[in-house]
Each structure stands twice: as C-alpha cells, then as structure tokens.
Enzyme design. Structure first.
Site, PDB file in Angstrom:
ATOM      1  N   PRO A   1     -17.796  89.952   7.024  1.00 18.12           N
ATOM      2  CG  PRO A   1     -18.703  87.933   6.261  1.00 18.12           C
ATOM      3  CD  PRO A   1     -19.054  89.352   6.558  1.00 18.12           C
TER       4      PRO A   1
ATOM      5  CB  ALA B   1     -10.751  85.900   3.901  1.00 13.65           C
TER       6      ALA B   1
ATOM      7  CB  CYS C   1     -16.477  82.716  -1.152  1.00 15.03           C
ATOM      8  SG  CYS C   1     -14.708  82.759  -1.517  1.00 15.03           S
TER       9      CYS C   1
ATOM     10  CE  LYS D   1     -20.990  89.549   2.853  1.00 21.71           C
ATOM     11  NZ  LYS D   1     -19.918  89.089   1.955  1.00 21.71           N
TER      12      LYS D   1
ATOM     13  N   GLY E   1     -22.075  96.403  -0.224  1.00 21.63           N
ATOM     14  CA  GLY E   1     -21.318  96.710  -1.438  1.00 21.63           C
ATOM     15  C   GLY E   1     -21.153  98.198  -1.648  1.00 21.63           C
ATOM     16  CG  ASP E   2     -19.229  99.494  -4.410  1.00 25.16           C
ATOM     17  OD1 ASP E   2     -18.267  98.796  -4.030  1.00 25.16           O
ATOM     18  OD2 ASP E   2     -19.634  99.510  -5.583  1.00 25.16           O
TER      19      ASP E   2
ATOM     20  NE  ARG F   1     -14.425  96.365  -1.435  1.00 23.61           N
ATOM     21  CZ  ARG F   1     -14.838  96.435  -2.693  1.00 23.61           C
ATOM     22  NH1 ARG F   1     -13.968  96.314  -3.669  1.00 23.61           N
ATOM     23  NH2 ARG F   1     -16.118  96.621  -2.973  1.00 23.61           N
TER      24      ARG F   1
HETATM   25  C1  LIG Z   1     -10.053  90.588   0.958  1.00 24.88           C
HETATM   26  C2  LIG Z   1     -11.518  90.254   1.053  1.00 24.88           C
HETATM   27  C3  LIG Z   1     -11.897  89.137   1.780  1.00 24.88           C
HETATM   28  C4  LIG Z   1     -13.253  88.797   1.890  1.00 24.88           C
HETATM   29  N1  LIG Z   1     -13.616  87.713   2.644  1.00 24.88           N
HETATM   30  C5  LIG Z   1     -14.940  87.410   2.783  1.00 24.88           C
HETATM   31  C6  LIG Z   1     -15.348  86.335   3.620  1.00 24.88           C
HETATM   32  O1  LIG Z   1     -14.550  85.654   4.288  1.00 24.88           O
HETATM   33  N2  LIG Z   1     -16.685  86.072   3.681  1.00 24.88           N
HETATM   34  C7  LIG Z   1     -17.625  86.803   2.972  1.00 24.88           C
HETATM   35  O2  LIG Z   1     -18.826  86.523   3.059  1.00 24.88           O
HETATM   36  N3  LIG Z   1     -17.255  87.837   2.207  1.00 24.88           N
HETATM   37  C8  LIG Z   1     -15.948  88.167   2.105  1.00 24.88           C
HETATM   38  N4  LIG Z   1     -15.587  89.254   1.364  1.00 24.88           N
HETATM   39  C9  LIG Z   1     -16.634  90.088   0.733  1.00 24.88           C
HETATM   40  C10 LIG Z   1     -17.044  91.240   1.656  1.00 24.88           C
HETATM   41  O3  LIG Z   1     -17.630  90.767   2.842  1.00 24.88           O
HETATM   42  C11 LIG Z   1     -18.043  92.174   0.935  1.00 24.88           C
HETATM   43  O4  LIG Z   1     -19.163  91.412   0.562  1.00 24.88           O
HETATM   44  C12 LIG Z   1     -17.471  92.849  -0.302  1.00 24.88           C
HETATM   45  O5  LIG Z   1     -16.155  93.296  -0.090  1.00 24.88           O
HETATM   46  C13 LIG Z   1     -18.343  94.045  -0.719  1.00 24.88           C
HETATM   47  O6  LIG Z   1     -18.466  94.964   0.347  1.00 24.88           O
HETATM   48  P1  LIG Z   1     -17.618  96.350   0.413  1.00 24.88           P
HETATM   49  O7  LIG Z   1     -17.877  97.096  -0.873  1.00 24.88           O
HETATM   50  O8  LIG Z   1     -18.126  97.067   1.620  1.00 24.88           O
HETATM   51  O9  LIG Z   1     -16.166  95.970   0.490  1.00 24.88           O
HETATM   52  C14 LIG Z   1     -14.240  89.604   1.236  1.00 24.88           C
HETATM   53  C15 LIG Z   1     -13.841  90.745   0.535  1.00 24.88           C
HETATM   54  C16 LIG Z   1     -12.509  91.075   0.429  1.00 24.88           C
HETATM   55  C17 LIG Z   1     -12.122  92.319  -0.335  1.00 24.88           C
END
Ligand SMILES: Cc1cc2nc3c(=O)[nH]c(=O)nc-3n(C[C@H](O)[C@H](O)[C@H](O)COP(=O)(O)O)c2cc1C
Length: 310
Positions: free
Chosen positions: A16, A18, A100, A140, A202-203, A226
């Site tokens: 997810p 946002a 969050c 989560k 994460g990452d 991301r």
């Molecule tokens: C802009 C943005 C919005 C996010 N919105 C949510 C959200 O609505 N719900 C949630 O559980 N995590 C949210 N996250 C966290 C991501 O789901 C994820 O846990 C975090 O980015 C780490 O994963 P990644 O390294 O693959 O980006 C958000 C992250 C970012 C950068």
C-alpha cells in the site's frame, strides 16, 4: 502461498502506498505477475462518515485477481463497522495499517502508534475478523514505535491471537520514517514466532535483494513499495523474466486505465506524481519532466509531455 482461504499466484506483493497504489497501478502490477496488490490506507472514520474522497481509493474490478483494502483507525468498533459497509464487502482481504509514521495519524493513536499497545492490537484484529465474516484480516507493522525499542514480535503475537491471517514487517522504526537501511532481522524473528505467513518489506529493489532477503528471513513473501512506483513491470524482473516494455507505452496504459474510472482533472493531477516516478527510470531527462509538469493542467498537455519527454 495462501492467506487464510485466499490463494495467491505469487508471493510478491505491491505494498500500500498513499497517493500511488491506485487501481491503475495495481491492475498493471497484477498483469506483470504480482500475487497481491493492496490499496493505499483508507480511514475507517472516513468510511463511516461517508467521505466521498474514499470512493476513488476503493475503486476495483474483477481484473484484480485478489482485492485487498488497507484500513486505518484506532477503535475496534470502527473497524468492525467499516468492514461491514457495502463498499468494503467487495474486498477479499482486509489489511490493517499499524505502521504509518505520519504525525497526524500517530497523534490520533492510529498507524504505528498502535505498536505501543499489543492488547489494543488484539482487540482491533478480533473486531476486524468478526466484521470480515470469514475473509482474511492481515496486519502491516514496522519494527516498533521508537528506535531501540522493538515491539513487533509482541505485536505480531497479539495480532495472531486476534485472528490475523498474515503479518507484514517493514524493517524500520516509526521514528526512522523512510531513512536508513531496513533491518530484516525482526521479520526473521517474527517468522520464527508465529504460525501464520509473514511477509518482509523494505528496500527490496531487484531480484538479488529479493533473494537475499527471502533467504535470510525465511519469510513467506515479499512486499515492494518504492521500487514498483514508475515501474510496475518490476514484478516480471523479480520473478526472473525479461520485461519487454517501453516506459512511454506503460505511461499511456496507466493514463487509459485511470481514465476508465476517474474524471480528467483527477487523472492529470495524479499522473503528475506517477510521471516523476516513471522519470526515475529514464537514462536522462528526469529534470525536464519535473519542470514540464509544474504547469500541467489538461489531459492534452499531459499526453504532449509524455510524447516529448519519454
Ligand atoms: C509515499 C509513501 C506512501 C506510503 N503509504 C503507505 C500506506 O498507505 N500504507 C502502508 O501500510 N504503508 C505505506 N507506505 C510504506 C510502504 O508500504 C513500505 O512499507 C515502505 O515504503 C518500505 O518499502 P519499500 O522500501 O519497498 O519502499 C508508504 C510509503 C511511501 C514512500
């Protein structure tokens, strides 16, 4: 992989996000092999007060192999009531946001603030499971609320006791927001301690990091945020397949999908953010994209920018 009674085609998931994990991105990610894609977080209170903004966030069709919605709140009764609303009935999986880090959310006792209170977590999950009537409820988490004070194992055990069907662990504390490197040792620990599927997050940015993280944690699946923005075809690459795509075609597809359910002004606004993400994958010219979207107002201008910059 199975979440409760719901079978997934792959253990790779779109997180997810946002402002980004809209229906269009989710449909594309499913098309490229994701096994589960989750909506951005939606407020239980917003749903209960019939906030019109949530309708756009809840749009889905049967092209989503599995329909998963993420909810946030802090009151068990709100979760129970929100999950029973007709707008939520169409979802196969209900995910609860307990990660969050945003101040506005945390100061209401929502998101990662819940990680300070495992007893409340158990009550919330129980209420959600009651409301979901057989549909799986997942949670989560992060590692904990404050650096150096990990609570995720206790929180995961509380969620499992409440009836959760899957746990995701984003390897950062709340006060880290998105900085520093994700620490996956806690996902590994949670995996050892609970008897439900555990997903690491994460990452994870490519096949190598995916394999390293899954081997190290022995988790059941991985969630990508991301690295999938502006690159929904990452799910092909993560499963070892070559992606024969052009960024321009992907953007056009993204716009068409969005137009199928949103008014033009919303599409133009939302695509500004997505274009910046697609631009990250250009060898050069990302700066030009950012400059071009500054004054972007109409669909016609949007298509012209895509033509010129991609
Ligand atoms: C802009 C943005 C919005 C996010 N919105 C949510 C959200 O609505 N719900 C949630 O559980 N995590 C949210 N996250 C966290 C991501 O789901 C994820 O846990 C975090 O980015 C780490 O994963 P990644 O390294 O693959 O980006 C958000 C992250 C970012 C950068």
């Amino acid at each position: 992989m199975k979440i409760g009674k719901v079978a997934l085609k792959s253990n790779l998931m779109l997180a997810p996000v946002a402002g980004y994990s809209d229906y269009a991105l989710r449909e594309m990610a499913y098309g490229y092999g994701a096994g589960l894609c989750v909506t951005e977080m939606v407020s239980c209170k917003g749903l209960l007060y019939n906030n019109q903004n949530t309708n756009f966030l809840l749009y889905t069709t049967d092209k989503e192999l599995v329909k998963a919605v993420q909810l946030f709140g802090s009151d068990p009764l709100d979760f129970y009531n929100a999950i029973r609303l007709p707008q939520i009935e169409k979802f196969d999986i209900i995910d609860i946001n307990m990660g969050c880090p945003v101040k506005k959310i945390v100061s209401n006792g929502e998101g990662s603030a819940l990680m300070q209170n495992p007893r409340l977590i158990e009550k919330i999950v129980k209420a959600a499971v009651d409301g979901a009537e057989g549909r799986p409820v997942t949670v989560k988490f992060r590692i904990g609320f404050e650096t150096g004070k990990p609570t995720v194992v206790d929180c995961a055990l509380a969620a499992e006791a409440g009836g959760a069907a899957m746990i995701t662990v984003h390897g950062r504390y709340r006060d880290q927001f998105y900085s520093g490197e994700a620490d996956h040792s806690f996902a590994k620990e949670v995996k050892k301690r609970v008897n439900i599927p555990v997903v690491v997050n994460g990452d994870i940015t490519n096949k190598e990091t995916l394999e390293d993280v899954l081997n190290y944690t022995e988790c059941d699946g991985a969630m990508i945020a991301r690295a999938a923005l502006g690159k929904p075809w990452i799910f092909l690459e993560l499963s070892g397949k070559k992606a024969n795509v052009t960024i321009k075609d992907e953007i056009i597809k993204h716009i068409s999908l969005m137009l199928s359910y949103s008014p033009e002004n919303l599409v133009v606004n939302n695509m500004k953010k997505h274009l910046c993400m697609y631009a990250k994958n250009l060898k050069r010219g990302a700066k030009a994209v950012r400059a071009a979207i500054a004054d972007l107002k109409t669909l016609d201008e949007l298509y012209k920018i895509v033509e010129r910059c991609f």
